[in-house]
Scaffold this active site. Sequence first.
Site, PDB file in Angstrom:
ATOM      1  N   ASP A 155       8.719  29.506 -17.677  1.00  0.00           N
ATOM      2  CA  ASP A 155       8.937  28.394 -16.738  1.00  0.00           C
ATOM      3  C   ASP A 155       8.999  28.851 -15.287  1.00  0.00           C
ATOM      4  O   ASP A 155       8.338  28.305 -14.426  1.00  0.00           O
ATOM      5  CB  ASP A 155      10.212  27.598 -17.114  1.00  0.00           C
ATOM      6  CG  ASP A 155      11.459  28.466 -17.244  1.00  0.00           C
ATOM      7  OD1 ASP A 155      11.376  29.712 -17.122  1.00  0.00           O
ATOM      8  OD2 ASP A 155      12.546  27.899 -17.475  1.00  0.00           O
ATOM      9  N   PHE A 202      17.181  26.061  -6.120  1.00  0.00           N
ATOM     10  CA  PHE A 202      17.339  25.988  -7.576  1.00  0.00           C
ATOM     11  C   PHE A 202      16.570  24.783  -8.083  1.00  0.00           C
ATOM     12  O   PHE A 202      16.834  23.649  -7.676  1.00  0.00           O
ATOM     13  CB  PHE A 202      18.805  25.919  -7.977  1.00  0.00           C
ATOM     14  CG  PHE A 202      19.010  26.342  -9.396  1.00  0.00           C
ATOM     15  CD1 PHE A 202      19.102  27.689  -9.728  1.00  0.00           C
ATOM     16  CD2 PHE A 202      19.071  25.406 -10.410  1.00  0.00           C
ATOM     17  CE1 PHE A 202      19.257  28.098 -11.052  1.00  0.00           C
ATOM     18  CE2 PHE A 202      19.222  25.801 -11.737  1.00  0.00           C
ATOM     19  CZ  PHE A 202      19.322  27.149 -12.057  1.00  0.00           C
ATOM     20  N   ASP A 224      12.007  34.474 -11.276  1.00  0.00           N
ATOM     21  CA  ASP A 224      12.946  34.483 -10.150  1.00  0.00           C
ATOM     22  C   ASP A 224      13.166  35.952  -9.731  1.00  0.00           C
ATOM     23  O   ASP A 224      12.319  36.524  -9.049  1.00  0.00           O
ATOM     24  CB  ASP A 224      14.224  33.780 -10.618  1.00  0.00           C
ATOM     25  CG  ASP A 224      15.247  33.578  -9.532  1.00  0.00           C
ATOM     26  OD1 ASP A 224      14.886  33.556  -8.355  1.00  0.00           O
ATOM     27  OD2 ASP A 224      16.439  33.437  -9.856  1.00  0.00           O
ATOM     28  N   LYS A 258      14.251  27.935 -23.535  1.00  0.00           N
ATOM     29  CA  LYS A 258      13.845  26.561 -23.788  1.00  0.00           C
ATOM     30  C   LYS A 258      12.975  26.028 -22.648  1.00  0.00           C
ATOM     31  O   LYS A 258      12.263  25.046 -22.804  1.00  0.00           O
ATOM     32  CB  LYS A 258      15.081  25.651 -23.903  1.00  0.00           C
ATOM     33  CG  LYS A 258      16.028  25.995 -25.000  1.00  0.00           C
ATOM     34  CD  LYS A 258      17.205  24.983 -24.961  1.00  0.00           C
ATOM     35  CE  LYS A 258      18.315  25.367 -25.893  1.00  0.00           C
ATOM     36  NZ  LYS A 258      19.488  24.485 -25.650  1.00  0.00           N
ATOM     37  N   GLY A 259      13.078  26.663 -21.500  1.00  0.00           N
ATOM     38  CA  GLY A 259      12.555  26.097 -20.244  1.00  0.00           C
ATOM     39  C   GLY A 259      11.070  25.788 -20.212  1.00  0.00           C
ATOM     40  O   GLY A 259      10.630  24.963 -19.422  1.00  0.00           O
ATOM     41  N   LYS A 289       9.311  32.185  -7.771  1.00  0.00           N
ATOM     42  CA  LYS A 289      10.195  32.177  -6.593  1.00  0.00           C
ATOM     43  C   LYS A 289      10.199  33.599  -6.016  1.00  0.00           C
ATOM     44  O   LYS A 289      11.142  34.361  -6.211  1.00  0.00           O
ATOM     45  CB  LYS A 289      11.599  31.794  -7.067  1.00  0.00           C
ATOM     46  CG  LYS A 289      12.384  30.915  -6.122  1.00  0.00           C
ATOM     47  CD  LYS A 289      13.827  30.831  -6.546  1.00  0.00           C
ATOM     48  CE  LYS A 289      14.126  29.821  -7.616  1.00  0.00           C
ATOM     49  NZ  LYS A 289      15.567  29.785  -7.972  1.00  0.00           N
ATOM     50  N   ASP A 295      16.183  23.636 -16.725  1.00  0.00           N
ATOM     51  CA  ASP A 295      17.545  23.100 -16.682  1.00  0.00           C
ATOM     52  C   ASP A 295      18.421  23.785 -15.658  1.00  0.00           C
ATOM     53  O   ASP A 295      18.138  24.881 -15.183  1.00  0.00           O
ATOM     54  CB  ASP A 295      18.220  23.285 -18.042  1.00  0.00           C
ATOM     55  CG  ASP A 295      18.622  24.747 -18.273  1.00  0.00           C
ATOM     56  OD1 ASP A 295      17.781  25.633 -18.059  1.00  0.00           O
ATOM     57  OD2 ASP A 295      19.783  25.004 -18.639  1.00  0.00           O
TER      58      ASP A 295
HETATM   59  P1  IMP Z   1      14.924  36.013 -13.577  1.00  0.00           P
HETATM   60  O1  IMP Z   1      15.314  36.949 -14.662  1.00  0.00           O
HETATM   61  O2  IMP Z   1      15.871  36.063 -12.406  1.00  0.00           O
HETATM   62  O3  IMP Z   1      13.484  36.161 -13.124  1.00  0.00           O
HETATM   63  O4  IMP Z   1      15.137  34.550 -14.117  1.00  0.00           O
HETATM   64  C1  IMP Z   1      14.278  33.998 -14.997  1.00  0.00           C
HETATM   65  C2  IMP Z   1      14.904  32.849 -15.765  1.00  0.00           C
HETATM   66  O5  IMP Z   1      16.037  32.313 -15.083  1.00  0.00           O
HETATM   67  C3  IMP Z   1      13.930  31.713 -15.904  1.00  0.00           C
HETATM   68  O6  IMP Z   1      13.205  31.826 -17.092  1.00  0.00           O
HETATM   69  C4  IMP Z   1      14.834  30.514 -15.903  1.00  0.00           C
HETATM   70  O7  IMP Z   1      15.275  30.241 -17.212  1.00  0.00           O
HETATM   71  C5  IMP Z   1      16.003  30.923 -15.059  1.00  0.00           C
HETATM   72  N1  IMP Z   1      15.846  30.459 -13.663  1.00  0.00           N
HETATM   73  C6  IMP Z   1      15.520  31.184 -12.573  1.00  0.00           C
HETATM   74  N2  IMP Z   1      15.438  30.433 -11.479  1.00  0.00           N
HETATM   75  C7  IMP Z   1      15.726  29.177 -11.881  1.00  0.00           C
HETATM   76  C8  IMP Z   1      15.773  27.906 -11.205  1.00  0.00           C
HETATM   77  O8  IMP Z   1      15.533  27.759  -9.995  1.00  0.00           O
HETATM   78  N3  IMP Z   1      16.086  26.854 -11.989  1.00  0.00           N
HETATM   79  C9  IMP Z   1      16.356  26.948 -13.324  1.00  0.00           C
HETATM   80  N4  IMP Z   1      16.294  28.091 -13.991  1.00  0.00           N
HETATM   81  C10 IMP Z   1      15.986  29.200 -13.273  1.00  0.00           C
HETATM   82 MG    MG Z   2      13.529  30.820 -18.852  1.00  0.00          MG
END
Ligand code: IMP
Ligand code: MG
Length: 174
Positions: free
Chosen positions: A100, A152, A103, A43-44, A131, A159
Site C-alpha cells: 500500500d 498520514f 514510508d 491488510k492495507g 512517501k 488504515d
Molecule cells: P515503513 O516500514 O515505514 O515503510 O512503513 C510501511 C507500512 O507502514 C505500510 O505498509 C503501512 O502499513 C504503514 N504506513 C506507513 N505510512 C502510512 C500512512 O501514511 N498511512 C497508513 N499507514 C502507513
Molecule cells: Mg502495510
Amino acid sequence: MTLENCPQVLIDRKEIEVAVQRLANEITRDYKDKHPLIIVMLKGSFIFAADLIRRLDFPLEIEFLRLSSYGEKKESSGSVNIVQGLHVPIKDRHVLILEDIIDTGHTISFLMNYLGKMRSASLKLCALSDKPSRRQVPITIDYLGFTVPNKFIVGYGIDWDEKYRYLPDICVIE
Ligand code: IMP
Ligand code: MG
C-alpha cells in the site's frame, strides 16, 4: 469523528482508477508470459490488489502475506514481524509484491531480504503510494502509483489504527 482528524481527500477515486489502469498496463507488458505469483500485503493492499488484479488478464497466482503493523502509532518502530507467512514455495517463480505505502522503507526492506533468500526467478515491488521524504532505507519501487507528501494517509484500504479503510478516496488525517 473530531474535526482535527476528519479525513481530507488527497487523491480521489477517479485519479486512483487512472493510476491503477496505468500500473495494470505496465505489469501486463512485463508479466503476461511469466505466470507470476502476486503477493498481496495485508491488510492495507487488499482494495488496491482487488482493483489491480481484475485488470490483469493473463495467468497468475495470488498469495497473501501479513507483517506486523503500526497499531495506534503513526511511526514505524523499525522492527517487523511476520504475522501470516507464505503457504507456497516461491523458488523459480516470478514474484511481484503489492504494497500500500512505502514510508521509512523498513517493512519492505525486511520483506525483500526475507523473500530474497528463497531463490525466486525474479522479485519486484509494486506500491500504490510512496512517501520518499521519510525514507530511512533505500528501496527500489518497480511500479508506483503515487508519490505522496509527508502526511498520514488513509482510505482505499489503508488504515490508521484499523479505521478509515473503507474510504473510497486516498485521504489525509492530521
Ligand atoms: P515503513 O516500514 O515505514 O515503510 O512503513 C510501511 C507500512 O507502514 C505500510 O505498509 C503501512 O502499513 C504503514 N504506513 C506507513 N505510512 C502510512 C500512512 O501514511 N498511512 C497508513 N499507514 C502507513
Ligand atoms: Mg502495510
